[in-house]
Design a protein around this motif. Structure first.
Motif, PDB file in Angstrom:
ATOM      1  N   UNK A  15       0.802  -1.204  -0.139  1.00 30.19           N
ATOM      2  CA  UNK A  15      -0.039   0.051   0.014  1.00 30.19           C
ATOM      3  C   UNK A  15       0.856   1.212   0.053  1.00 30.19           C
ATOM      4  N   UNK A  16       0.338   2.330  -0.480  1.00 26.55           N
ATOM      5  CA  UNK A  16       1.117   3.563  -0.667  1.00 26.55           C
ATOM      6  C   UNK A  16       0.837   4.389   0.512  1.00 26.55           C
ATOM      7  N   UNK A  17       1.894   4.925   1.254  1.00 24.93           N
ATOM      8  CA  UNK A  17       1.732   5.976   2.256  1.00 24.93           C
ATOM      9  C   UNK A  17       1.930   7.174   2.040  1.00 24.93           C
ATOM     10  N   UNK A  18       1.288   8.111   2.952  1.00 22.34           N
ATOM     11  CA  UNK A  18       1.220   9.549   2.589  1.00 22.34           C
ATOM     12  C   UNK A  18       2.397  10.126   2.173  1.00 22.34           C
ATOM     13  N   UNK A  19       3.457   9.464   2.750  1.00 17.71           N
ATOM     14  CA  UNK A  19       4.914  10.498   2.660  1.00 17.71           C
ATOM     15  C   UNK A  19       5.716   9.566   1.358  1.00 17.71           C
ATOM     16  N   UNK A  20       4.945   9.228   0.487  1.00 18.28           N
ATOM     17  CA  UNK A  20       5.708   8.671  -0.796  1.00 18.28           C
ATOM     18  C   UNK A  20       6.246   7.361  -0.879  1.00 18.28           C
ATOM     19  N   UNK A  21       6.398   6.769   0.435  1.00 16.11           N
ATOM     20  CA  UNK A  21       6.971   5.351   0.755  1.00 16.11           C
ATOM     21  C   UNK A  21       5.661   4.507   0.587  1.00 16.11           C
ATOM     22  N   UNK A  22       5.854   3.130   1.043  1.00 19.35           N
ATOM     23  CA  UNK A  22       4.968   1.992   1.040  1.00 19.35           C
ATOM     24  C   UNK A  22       5.002   1.212   2.207  1.00 19.35           C
ATOM     25  N   UNK A  23       4.118   0.262   2.224  1.00 17.13           N
ATOM     26  CA  UNK A  23       4.221  -0.687   3.497  1.00 17.13           C
ATOM     27  C   UNK A  23       3.612  -1.893   2.907  1.00 17.13           C
ATOM     28  N   UNK A  24       3.934  -3.032   3.537  1.00 16.73           N
ATOM     29  CA  UNK A  24       3.703  -4.377   3.394  1.00 16.73           C
ATOM     30  C   UNK A  24       2.401  -4.913   4.035  1.00 16.73           C
ATOM     31  N   UNK A  25       1.515  -5.484   2.988  1.00 14.85           N
ATOM     32  CA  UNK A  25       0.353  -6.064   3.734  1.00 14.85           C
ATOM     33  C   UNK A  25       0.644  -7.767   3.635  1.00 14.85           C
ATOM     34  N   UNK A  26       0.397  -8.255   4.870  1.00 14.31           N
ATOM     35  CA  UNK A  26       0.394  -9.722   4.887  1.00 14.31           C
ATOM     36  C   UNK A  26      -0.826 -10.257   5.191  1.00 14.31           C
ATOM     37  N   UNK A  27      -1.387 -11.480   4.453  1.00 21.19           N
ATOM     38  CA  UNK A  27      -2.649 -11.934   4.212  1.00 21.19           C
ATOM     39  C   UNK A  27      -3.111 -12.768   5.312  1.00 21.19           C
ATOM     40  N   UNK A  28      -2.301 -13.281   6.437  1.00 20.12           N
ATOM     41  CA  UNK A  28      -2.611 -14.065   7.163  1.00 20.12           C
ATOM     42  C   UNK A  28      -2.833 -15.524   6.956  1.00 20.12           C
ATOM     43  N   UNK A  29      -2.715 -15.881   5.697  1.00 22.05           N
ATOM     44  CA  UNK A  29      -2.856 -17.260   5.402  1.00 22.05           C
ATOM     45  C   UNK A  29      -1.530 -17.823   4.765  1.00 22.05           C
ATOM     46  N   UNK A  30      -0.705 -16.999   4.128  1.00 22.63           N
ATOM     47  CA  UNK A  30       0.709 -17.735   3.713  1.00 22.63           C
ATOM     48  C   UNK A  30       1.535 -16.677   3.579  1.00 22.63           C
ATOM     49  N   UNK A  66      14.028 -21.388   5.980  1.00 19.33           N
ATOM     50  CA  UNK A  66      13.908 -22.886   6.371  1.00 19.33           C
ATOM     51  C   UNK A  66      12.485 -22.970   7.140  1.00 19.33           C
ATOM     52  N   UNK A  67      12.653 -23.848   8.208  1.00 20.11           N
ATOM     53  CA  UNK A  67      11.155 -23.988   8.821  1.00 20.11           C
ATOM     54  C   UNK A  67      10.762 -23.111   9.717  1.00 20.11           C
ATOM     55  N   UNK A  68       9.428 -22.920   9.732  1.00 24.43           N
ATOM     56  CA  UNK A  68       8.503 -21.950  10.284  1.00 24.43           C
ATOM     57  C   UNK A  68       7.493 -22.219  11.195  1.00 24.43           C
ATOM     58  N   UNK A  69       6.623 -21.793  11.637  1.00 26.62           N
ATOM     59  CA  UNK A  69       5.548 -21.948  12.805  1.00 26.62           C
ATOM     60  C   UNK A  69       4.258 -22.003  11.916  1.00 26.62           C
ATOM     61  N   UNK A  70       4.174 -21.530  10.859  1.00 27.00           N
ATOM     62  CA  UNK A  70       2.841 -21.290   9.883  1.00 27.00           C
ATOM     63  C   UNK A  70       1.708 -20.617  10.623  1.00 27.00           C
ATOM     64  N   UNK A  71       2.295 -19.736  11.493  1.00 26.88           N
ATOM     65  CA  UNK A  71       1.232 -19.191  12.158  1.00 26.88           C
ATOM     66  C   UNK A  71       0.483 -17.613  11.327  1.00 26.88           C
ATOM     67  N   UNK A  72       1.557 -16.825  10.836  1.00 28.11           N
ATOM     68  CA  UNK A  72       1.349 -15.832   9.818  1.00 28.11           C
ATOM     69  C   UNK A  72       0.320 -14.622  10.430  1.00 28.11           C
ATOM     70  N   UNK A  73       1.108 -13.711  10.468  1.00 28.88           N
ATOM     71  CA  UNK A  73       0.624 -12.447  10.858  1.00 28.88           C
ATOM     72  C   UNK A  73      -0.437 -11.931   9.832  1.00 28.88           C
ATOM     73  N   UNK A  74      -1.421 -11.389  10.184  1.00 28.64           N
ATOM     74  CA  UNK A  74      -2.306 -10.700   9.281  1.00 28.64           C
ATOM     75  C   UNK A  74      -2.553  -9.395   9.523  1.00 28.64           C
ATOM     76  N   UNK A  75      -2.401  -8.496   8.484  1.00 28.74           N
ATOM     77  CA  UNK A  75      -2.330  -7.108   8.667  1.00 28.74           C
ATOM     78  C   UNK A  75      -1.364  -6.320   7.924  1.00 28.74           C
ATOM     79  N   UNK A  76      -0.767  -5.109   8.316  1.00 35.81           N
ATOM     80  CA  UNK A  76       0.173  -4.501   7.534  1.00 35.81           C
ATOM     81  C   UNK A  76       1.089  -3.947   8.484  1.00 35.81           C
ATOM     82  N   UNK A  77       2.676  -3.987   7.878  1.00 37.90           N
ATOM     83  CA  UNK A  77       3.945  -3.526   8.643  1.00 37.90           C
ATOM     84  C   UNK A  77       4.488  -2.600   7.610  1.00 37.90           C
TER      85      UNK A  77
END
Length: 285
Positions: free
Chosen positions: A53-68, A221-232
């Motif tokens: 997503x585009x932030x107001x300062x001209x940068x961006x942020x990442x959206x994580x879908x909570x699934x994968x 490598x190995x992960x917990x497959x818990x997955x954050x849902x939201x934006x960072x």
């Protein structure tokens, strides 16, 4: 890597007391997962499902879908003990698990619900550390250390506050001999504890993962497959603690009001979270 770490999820800013020379890695999420510090700790879009997503300062942020969605990085800790650690994150989520429990009430059987939106940034809490929100939306920081010849896993949760309200927040965690454990959200101190010694088992390799729990002894490598849902937003890693004054500077310079509303996917638990906000009291920051 044989340095201590200070991990920050914020924008590229100058902070009093935090030297640019101590910058280890920085992931800006400006439509990329590369490390902008020049130190080569690049990440990748692990599942190919990140959106931006585009932030107001001209940068961006990442959206994580909570699934994968997750971002494995090249930053790793190899048989280390970390005498200082600092973590900050710019985050936005509406996730709420009605079956989740606070740590004081948790049982082994409820582990999955408690850690069901895990995590902001993770190097395996049972070997190094993890920073996330719990299932109710409270800030949660865990780490392992050795005291009196005995290993102890500390799980610190600021249960008086929840932040899964669909707004942008900036969290800072500092751990070290000078400040002990200090947890801040939006510049305000919300949790403290004493210093319990250098964190980490000192006999394990773990690669840092953003958006999921790490069990990785190798890149991706190995992960917990818990997955954050939201934006960072941006992630930075410094070899330093962070003071209260610096935490306020990080919050002010994050300029959260300039970031547009997050086009995050609303899964079932996010919808429940938004409904829950209408009936649950949220203590002011």
């Amino acid at each position: 890597m044989k340095k201590h770490i200070f991990a920050v999820l914020v924008g590229a800013i100058a902070v009093p007391g935090v030297s640019q020379a101590d910058l280890l890695a920085q992931w800006d999420f400006d439509n990329t997962t590369l490390d902008s510090s020049g130190n080569g700790y690049d990440g990748i879009d692990g599942a190919g499902t990140l959106t931006y997503g585009a932030s107001g300062d001209g940068g961006a942020y990442a959206v994580f879908d909570g699934v994968s969605s997750y971002v494995p990085t090249m930053l790793s800790f190899e048989n280390e003990k970390l005498s200082s650690l600092g973590l900050t994150v710019n985050f936005n989520t509406t996730y709420y698990d009605p079956n989740g429990v606070y740590y004081d009430d948790a049982t082994t059987e409820e582990w999955d619900s408690y850690y069901s939106n895990w995590s902001f940034i993770d190097a395996d809490r049972s070997d190094y550390f993890s920073l996330s929100l719990d299932s109710h939306g409270s800030l949660w920081f865990a780490y392992i250390t050795k005291e009196n010849n005995q290993w102890t896993l500390y799980e610190n949760i600021a249960t008086d506050y929840t932040y899964n309200d669909g707004l942008w927040h900036q969290a800072t965690v500092s751990y070290g001999e000078e400040y002990g454990l200090s947890m801040y959200v939006d510049g305000a101190l919300i949790y403290t504890d004493i210093y319990h010694g250098a964190l980490g088992t000192g006999n394990t390799t773990r690669y840092v993962i953003i958006g999921d729990g790490s069990e990785s002894s190798e890149f991706n490598g190995a992960r917990n497959n818990a997955y954050f849902e939201g934006a960072l937003d941006s992630v930075s890693v410094y070899d330093s603690e962070i003071s209260a004054a610096d935490a306020m500077v990080f919050f002010n310079d994050a300029n959260l009001s300039s970031i547009n509303d997050v086009p995050a996917p609303l899964g079932a638990l996010s919808v429940l979270g938004m409904l829950g906000l209408a009936v649950r009291k949220r203590k002011p920051c």
